[in-house]
Motif scaffolding. Structure first.
Motif, PDB file in Angstrom:
ATOM      1  N   PRO A  42      26.592  59.988  24.674  1.00 51.55           N
ATOM      2  CA  PRO A  42      25.510  60.931  24.994  1.00 51.55           C
ATOM      3  C   PRO A  42      24.688  61.282  23.764  1.00 51.55           C
ATOM      4  O   PRO A  42      25.180  61.245  22.634  1.00 51.55           O
ATOM      5  CB  PRO A  42      26.256  62.181  25.495  1.00 51.55           C
ATOM      6  CG  PRO A  42      27.691  61.787  25.664  1.00 51.55           C
ATOM      7  CD  PRO A  42      27.909  60.637  24.727  1.00 51.55           C
TER       8      PRO A  42
ATOM      9  N   LEU B  51      23.477  67.365  23.919  1.00 54.61           N
ATOM     10  CA  LEU B  51      23.601  68.047  25.210  1.00 54.61           C
ATOM     11  C   LEU B  51      23.621  69.550  25.002  1.00 54.61           C
ATOM     12  O   LEU B  51      24.106  70.030  23.971  1.00 54.61           O
ATOM     13  CB  LEU B  51      24.917  67.649  25.900  1.00 54.61           C
ATOM     14  CG  LEU B  51      25.171  66.156  26.115  1.00 54.61           C
ATOM     15  CD1 LEU B  51      26.566  65.973  26.694  1.00 54.61           C
ATOM     16  CD2 LEU B  51      24.129  65.569  27.053  1.00 54.61           C
TER      17      LEU B  51
ATOM     18  N   GLY C 285      19.770  66.687  26.629  1.00 58.55           N
ATOM     19  CA  GLY C 285      20.477  66.266  27.841  1.00 58.55           C
ATOM     20  C   GLY C 285      21.214  67.420  28.495  1.00 58.55           C
ATOM     21  O   GLY C 285      21.535  68.419  27.850  1.00 58.55           O
ATOM     22  N   GLU C 286      21.476  67.267  29.788  1.00 63.61           N
ATOM     23  CA  GLU C 286      22.315  68.204  30.528  1.00 63.61           C
ATOM     24  C   GLU C 286      23.619  67.491  30.844  1.00 63.61           C
ATOM     25  O   GLU C 286      23.652  66.257  30.947  1.00 63.61           O
ATOM     26  CB  GLU C 286      21.642  68.603  31.862  1.00 63.61           C
ATOM     27  CG  GLU C 286      20.293  69.278  31.720  1.00 63.61           C
ATOM     28  CD  GLU C 286      20.392  70.698  31.170  1.00 63.61           C
ATOM     29  OE1 GLU C 286      21.500  71.270  31.242  1.00 63.61           O
ATOM     30  OE2 GLU C 286      19.376  71.200  30.660  1.00 63.61           O
TER      31      GLU C 286
ATOM     32  N   ILE D 279      23.232  57.487  26.648  1.00 62.66           N
ATOM     33  CA  ILE D 279      22.520  58.381  27.582  1.00 62.66           C
ATOM     34  C   ILE D 279      21.870  59.465  26.737  1.00 62.66           C
ATOM     35  O   ILE D 279      22.468  60.504  26.437  1.00 62.66           O
ATOM     36  CB  ILE D 279      23.505  59.014  28.589  1.00 62.66           C
ATOM     37  CG1 ILE D 279      24.290  57.914  29.310  1.00 62.66           C
ATOM     38  CG2 ILE D 279      22.758  59.887  29.596  1.00 62.66           C
ATOM     39  CD1 ILE D 279      25.417  58.428  30.158  1.00 62.66           C
ATOM     40  N   ASP D 280      20.628  59.220  26.326  1.00 60.91           N
ATOM     41  CA  ASP D 280      20.008  60.122  25.340  1.00 60.91           C
ATOM     42  C   ASP D 280      18.516  60.354  25.584  1.00 60.91           C
ATOM     43  O   ASP D 280      17.808  60.779  24.666  1.00 60.91           O
ATOM     44  CB  ASP D 280      20.223  59.572  23.925  1.00 60.91           C
ATOM     45  CG  ASP D 280      19.472  58.264  23.687  1.00 60.91           C
ATOM     46  OD1 ASP D 280      18.925  57.701  24.663  1.00 60.91           O
ATOM     47  OD2 ASP D 280      19.427  57.817  22.533  1.00 60.91           O
ATOM     48  N   GLY D 281      18.047  60.064  26.796  1.00 62.08           N
ATOM     49  CA  GLY D 281      16.629  60.267  27.096  1.00 62.08           C
ATOM     50  C   GLY D 281      15.729  59.377  26.259  1.00 62.08           C
ATOM     51  O   GLY D 281      14.521  59.625  26.159  1.00 62.08           O
TER      52      GLY D 281
ATOM     53  N   GLU E 131      25.050  67.213  33.568  1.00 58.74           N
ATOM     54  CA  GLU E 131      24.914  66.435  34.811  1.00 58.74           C
ATOM     55  C   GLU E 131      24.300  65.050  34.545  1.00 58.74           C
ATOM     56  O   GLU E 131      24.556  64.104  35.298  1.00 58.74           O
ATOM     57  CB  GLU E 131      24.049  67.179  35.840  1.00 58.74           C
ATOM     58  CG  GLU E 131      24.633  68.481  36.356  1.00 58.74           C
ATOM     59  CD  GLU E 131      24.570  69.633  35.340  1.00 58.74           C
ATOM     60  OE1 GLU E 131      23.765  69.545  34.389  1.00 58.74           O
ATOM     61  OE2 GLU E 131      25.333  70.597  35.498  1.00 58.74           O
ATOM     62  N   ASP E 132      23.469  64.941  33.488  1.00 63.41           N
ATOM     63  CA  ASP E 132      22.856  63.638  33.171  1.00 63.41           C
ATOM     64  C   ASP E 132      23.937  62.612  32.815  1.00 63.41           C
ATOM     65  O   ASP E 132      23.768  61.403  33.033  1.00 63.41           O
ATOM     66  CB  ASP E 132      21.914  63.765  31.959  1.00 63.41           C
ATOM     67  CG  ASP E 132      20.747  64.707  32.210  1.00 63.41           C
ATOM     68  OD1 ASP E 132      20.304  64.798  33.366  1.00 63.41           O
ATOM     69  OD2 ASP E 132      20.286  65.337  31.240  1.00 63.41           O
ATOM     70  N   VAL E 133      25.021  63.103  32.241  1.00 66.56           N
ATOM     71  CA  VAL E 133      26.095  62.216  31.781  1.00 66.56           C
ATOM     72  C   VAL E 133      27.171  62.055  32.869  1.00 66.56           C
ATOM     73  O   VAL E 133      27.699  60.956  33.075  1.00 66.56           O
ATOM     74  CB  VAL E 133      26.728  62.770  30.477  1.00 66.56           C
ATOM     75  CG1 VAL E 133      27.871  61.888  29.997  1.00 66.56           C
ATOM     76  CG2 VAL E 133      25.655  62.895  29.389  1.00 66.56           C
TER      77      VAL E 133
END
Ligand SMILES: NC(=O)c1ccc[n+]([C@@H]2O[C@H](COP(=O)([O-])OP(=O)(O)OC[C@H]3O[C@@H](n4cnc5c(N)ncnc54)[C@H](OP(=O)(O)O)[C@@H]3O)[C@@H](O)[C@H]2O)c1
Length: 246
Positions: free
Chosen positions: A184, A187, A213-214, A240-242, A216-218
């Motif tokens: 991630p 977050l 990030g939130e 997962i880092d936008g 929930e994104d992960v």
């Protein structure tokens, strides 16, 4: 609440708050059973124990206590009779420039973020080997993929976890056990709570999707990676880092 027809038993380290809690909530909402531990009990743990005793198990333990970890895995196996997934999530940041980092800080960070995850993977993989199936996910970080000032020791533990995932994937693949890392970006959890506002805004500016990030994104990607839909994915690091590191 969407109920899965294929209930899995998932062990999550550090599932009492933050990302671990979010993953636990997501998996239980899909009908899976979750076994987790942390040093202290939270309201979330209390509520989950009362609401879902058949599908939720929590124990108070420090992940660096090897004997307690062994006992925990035995307890989970006794309760559920199998372990389908492991999420090595418990970890802590070390925000310190190397020249002023102490031996004690280095050793604590390595023991928590790396050695204990390897030890838990060893314990759980023995169960998975008997089952000839399973999925292990190591929660690493973008700080293990890219360099950032002040996090060399933390970044080293996370890069090491990615290397661990790759070689373990090769070791266990023939037994239908998959091993992947999920990395991630920053977050909004307790871990980043103390981060300066200016630093958060800088990260947002550098992130194509324009925000931190939130959980929930992960959590959704973790659920996917544990599922049969990801059955041909192993030895990978999913960032997962936008878009921060793209
Ligand atoms: N937050 C971020 O921006 C971010 C970004 C990339 C990667 N990550 C990674 O994501 C993972 C979760 O981070 P988070 O932000 O959710 O952290 P967090 O909010 O601080 O939660 C950490 C969890 O781990 C448990 N834990 C910590 N030390 C432990 C120990 N010695 N023994 C047992 N349990 C322990 C905590 O419970 P107790 O304190 O009660 O033990 C808690 O349940 C970590 O591996 C972190 O490196 C986080």
């Amino acid at each position: 609440m969407a109920q899965s027809t294929n209930k899995q038993v998932i062990v999550i380290s550090g599932g009492s708050r933050g990302l671990g809690r979010g993953i636990a909530e997501q998996l239980m909402a899909s009908g899976h059973a979750v076994a987790t531990f942390s040093r202290s009990k939270t309201d979330f743990v209390e509520t989950a124990q009362a609401a879902n005793p058949d599908n939720f198990f929590w124990a108070p333990l420090d992940i660096t206590d090897a004997e307690a970890l062994k006992l925990f895995v035995n307890q989970v196996y006794q309760k559920f009779g199998r372990i389908d997934g492991l999420v090595n999530n418990a970890g802590a940041t070390l925000d310190a420039l190397l020249p002023i980092t102490t031996d004690e800080e280095m050793e604590r960070t390595l023991a928590l973020n790396l050695t204990s995850s390897m030890r838990l993977s060893r314990l759980v993989s023995r169960v998975m080997l008997r089952q000839q199936s399973g999925s292990i996910i190591n929660i690493s970080s973008v700080l293990g993929v890219r360099g950032f000032k002040g996090v060399s020791v933390y970044g080293a533990t996370k890069a090491a976890l990615d290397g661990f995932s790759r070689s373990l994937a090769r070791e266990l693949g023939s037994k239908k056990i998959r091993v992947n890392s999920i990395a991630p970006g920053f977050l909004a959890t307790d871990m980043t709570h103390g981060m300066a506002q200016a630093r958060k805004e800088q990260i947002e500016r550098r992130t194509p999707l324009g925000r931190l990030g939130e959980v929930e994104d992960v959590a959704g990607v973790v659920e996917f990676m544990l599922s049969d839909a990801a059955r041909f994915v192993t030895g990978q690091t999913i960032v997962i880092d936008g878009g921060l590191t793209c």
